[in-house]
Scaffold this motif. Sequence first.
Motif, PDB file in Angstrom:
ATOM      1  N   PRO A 255       0.832  -1.205   0.000  1.00  0.00           N
ATOM      2  CA  PRO A 255       0.000   0.000   0.000  1.00  0.00           C
ATOM      3  C   PRO A 255       0.870   1.260   0.000  1.00  0.00           C
ATOM      4  CG  PRO A 255       0.084  -0.963   2.194  1.00  0.00           C
ATOM      5  CD  PRO A 255       0.826  -1.909   1.283  1.00  0.00           C
ATOM      6  N   PRO A 256       0.335   2.360  -0.523  1.00  0.00           N
ATOM      7  CA  PRO A 256       1.096   3.614  -0.508  1.00  0.00           C
ATOM      8  C   PRO A 256       0.992   4.282   0.860  1.00  0.00           C
ATOM      9  CG  PRO A 256      -0.992   3.928  -1.634  1.00  0.00           C
ATOM     10  CD  PRO A 256      -0.968   2.487  -1.204  1.00  0.00           C
ATOM     11  N   ALA A 257       1.323   3.529   1.901  1.00  0.00           N
ATOM     12  CA  ALA A 257       1.169   4.030   3.276  1.00  0.00           C
ATOM     13  C   ALA A 257       2.459   4.735   3.708  1.00  0.00           C
ATOM     14  CB  ALA A 257       0.876   2.857   4.203  1.00  0.00           C
ATOM     15  N   PRO A 261       8.324   2.532   2.256  1.00  0.00           N
ATOM     16  CA  PRO A 261       9.172   3.428   1.456  1.00  0.00           C
ATOM     17  C   PRO A 261       8.541   3.668   0.080  1.00  0.00           C
ATOM     18  CG  PRO A 261      10.452   1.633   2.439  1.00  0.00           C
ATOM     19  CD  PRO A 261       9.024   1.342   2.734  1.00  0.00           C
ATOM     20  N   PRO A 262       8.576   4.933  -0.406  1.00  0.00           N
ATOM     21  CA  PRO A 262       7.880   5.268  -1.665  1.00  0.00           C
ATOM     22  C   PRO A 262       8.244   4.366  -2.832  1.00  0.00           C
ATOM     23  CG  PRO A 262       8.724   7.249  -0.608  1.00  0.00           C
ATOM     24  CD  PRO A 262       9.210   6.098   0.208  1.00  0.00           C
ATOM     25  N   ALA A 296      14.303  -9.960   6.689  1.00  0.00           N
ATOM     26  CA  ALA A 296      13.571  -8.837   7.286  1.00  0.00           C
ATOM     27  C   ALA A 296      12.474  -8.365   6.337  1.00  0.00           C
ATOM     28  CB  ALA A 296      14.532  -7.687   7.559  1.00  0.00           C
ATOM     29  N   PRO A 297      11.331  -7.986   6.884  1.00  0.00           N
ATOM     30  CA  PRO A 297      10.305  -7.433   6.001  1.00  0.00           C
ATOM     31  C   PRO A 297      10.794  -6.145   5.352  1.00  0.00           C
ATOM     32  CG  PRO A 297       9.667  -7.202   8.325  1.00  0.00           C
ATOM     33  CD  PRO A 297      10.941  -7.986   8.297  1.00  0.00           C
ATOM     34  N   LEU A 298      10.266  -5.830   4.166  1.00  0.00           N
ATOM     35  CA  LEU A 298      10.648  -4.594   3.469  1.00  0.00           C
ATOM     36  C   LEU A 298      10.030  -3.382   4.146  1.00  0.00           C
ATOM     37  CD1 LEU A 298      10.184  -5.738  -0.240  1.00  0.00           C
ATOM     38  CD2 LEU A 298      12.295  -5.667   1.106  1.00  0.00           C
ATOM     39  N   ALA A 299       8.898  -3.611   4.804  1.00  0.00           N
ATOM     40  CA  ALA A 299       8.244  -2.528   5.545  1.00  0.00           C
ATOM     41  C   ALA A 299       7.525  -3.158   6.722  1.00  0.00           C
ATOM     42  CB  ALA A 299       7.251  -1.790   4.656  1.00  0.00           C
ATOM     43  N   ALA A 300       7.515  -2.459   7.848  1.00  0.00           N
ATOM     44  CA  ALA A 300       6.838  -2.992   9.026  1.00  0.00           C
ATOM     45  C   ALA A 300       6.278  -1.848   9.845  1.00  0.00           C
ATOM     46  CB  ALA A 300       7.806  -3.823   9.866  1.00  0.00           C
TER      47      ALA A 300
END
Length: 478
Positions: A255-257, A261-262, A296-300
Motif C-alpha cells: 500500500p502507498p502508506a 518506502p515510496p 527482514a520485512p521490506l516494511a513494518a
Amino acid sequence: MTAVTLPPYLLAPLRHALDGAVVAPDDPDYDDARRRWNAGIDRRPAVIACCTSTADVVAALAFAQERGLDIAVRGGGHNPAGTSINDGGLVVDLSRMNEVTVDPQAKRARVGGGALLGQLDAAAAAHGLATPAGTVSHTGVAGLTLGGGMGWLTRKFGLALDNLESVEIVLADGRVVRCSTEQEPDLFWAVRGAGTNFGVVTEFVFRLHELDPVVHFGFYFFALDERRDVLRRARELYAGLHPETTVFVVGLNAPPAPFVPPELHFSPGLAVLAVSFAGPELLTELTGRLRAGLAAPLAAMETPMPYVALQQLIDEPNAWGMHAYEKGTYLTSLSDTAIEAIAEHLPRKNSPLSHVILMPLDGGFCATADDATSFGGTRTPKLGAFIIDVAPTAELEQADRPWVRALWDTLQPDAPEEESSYVNGVADYDDARVRAIYGRKYDRLAELKARYDPQNTFHHNANIRPALPAAGTPNPPA
Ligand code: FAD
C-alpha cells in the motif's frame, strides 16, 4: 439495457403506501440509488422502494407481488455478484433502515436491516462492547450476517451469525415474524447461513461482548521472493495461535502508506497482519515467532489502535467504485501443495489491487455446533482463502478472472472433503455450487424454503430451490 419505466399511475399506490421515497428511472437520484459497491454491476430496476420501516417493507413486497414484479433486496449493496439489484423489477432498499441501539446492561444491540458494519461497531464501542463482523466497515450487516460474517474477532467470538439472538423478518406472504431459538426455531436456523433466501430481515438483535477498546496491530510486508518462506512460517503460527490473537496473510501489492518506502509502493509481495486483543506483549511474542529466521520485512509497522480503527483499516483499498470478482475456498491447512499453489499464482495477477487473503477459522469459530445453524461449512479448524480480483476498469478485472479461477482450482485438493466455500466469498452462484456450499444441510434448507418461500420470491442470492411441491402445484420460478 434501457430501464423499464412504469407509468406514474402504476407507481402512485406505492408512493402512497410508503413513508420512504420511491425512486423510478426518471428521478434524478435513480443512478445513485442503483449504484453498487462493484462498479461492474449496471442493472436498471423499474422501481426502488427506499423503505424506512417494517410497514414499508410489507407494502413494497405486496406491491411487487400483486404486479408480478421481480424482487431484489438491498442491505449494504456490497455483494460483488450484485445480488441486491435486478433489471426491470422492484428493489426493496433498506439502506435508510440503519439505526443501531445498544443496551449496555443487557449487552445487546438492535440493528436495522440496512445498517453498515461501521455503524454497529461504533455504537457498541461507545460502551466498550463489540460483536464479530467483517473487515471493511462499509459492508452491510445484513448480507454479511445472513451468510456468516468472518473477521478479526472470529477466533475470539465466532461468526457474526453465532452472535445473533433474534431477527425480525418479513416473509414472502407479508407476515412479520420474530424468530430466535425459542420462536420459529426452524426459520431461525435457516436464517443463520442461508438467510437471504427466507425473507427481508428488518432488525437483527446481536449479543455483544466486552472488548478492550485498544488492540495491538502489526503489519509486515515481505518481498515476493520470500513468499514461500513466509507462508511456511504462517503455517507454523496457525498451528499454535493464542486465542487472543489472529493473523491474516495477504498476497498483495504494497500500500502507498507512510510506513512503506515510496519506491516500494504498489510492488507485489506478501503481508502478514497480526492482531492482539490482550496487550502488546502477545503481539511482540507472535511477531518474534513470525520474524525469527525470515528475511527482514521490506516494511513494518506496529501500533496500538482503537478496535474501531482496526475495523476501518482496509476500507480505503476496498472503496466503492472498483470492478470486482471473487472466489473463496476453505483450506484444511496450509499444506506444501497449497503453499506452492499460492506462491506460483501470486506473481501472475494483472491488477495491482487483486489479492489473496488467508484467514484462520478456529477457536471461537469452532465453539458453535455444526448443526446449530445453516452456515455453509463445518466448524472444524481450517483456513478461509479468498481470491479477489479488484481493478479500476472492467477490462483489467476480466483479465484477472482466469487468475482467480486457476488459483481456486489448484487449491481444491486442499479443500476439506464435502465442504467447499463460504457463501459470502463466492461470486458465481450456479445450482451445483450452492449445493456444495450447504452440503448435507441443503435438503433441510430446501424443505424450509418450500415452507416459507414456496414461490422462490427471494432468489437473487445463492439460491436454495424450494423442495419439490406436491403434485399439481405450479413450479416456482428459477
Ligand atoms: P447486499 O449486496 O446489499 O446484499 C447481499 C445479499 O443479501 C443479497 O442477496 C440481498 O438480497 C441480501 N440482503 C441484503 N439485505 C438483506 C436483508 N435485510 N434481509 C434479507 N436479505 C438481505 N464477508 C465477511 O464475512 N467478512 C469480511 O471481512 C468481508 N469483507 C468484505 C469486503 C468487501 C470489500 C466486500 C465487497 C465484501 C466483503 N465480504 C465479507 C462479503 C460480504 O459479506 C458479502 O458481500 C455480503 O453479501 C454483503 O452484504 P451487504 O448487505 O452489503 O450486501
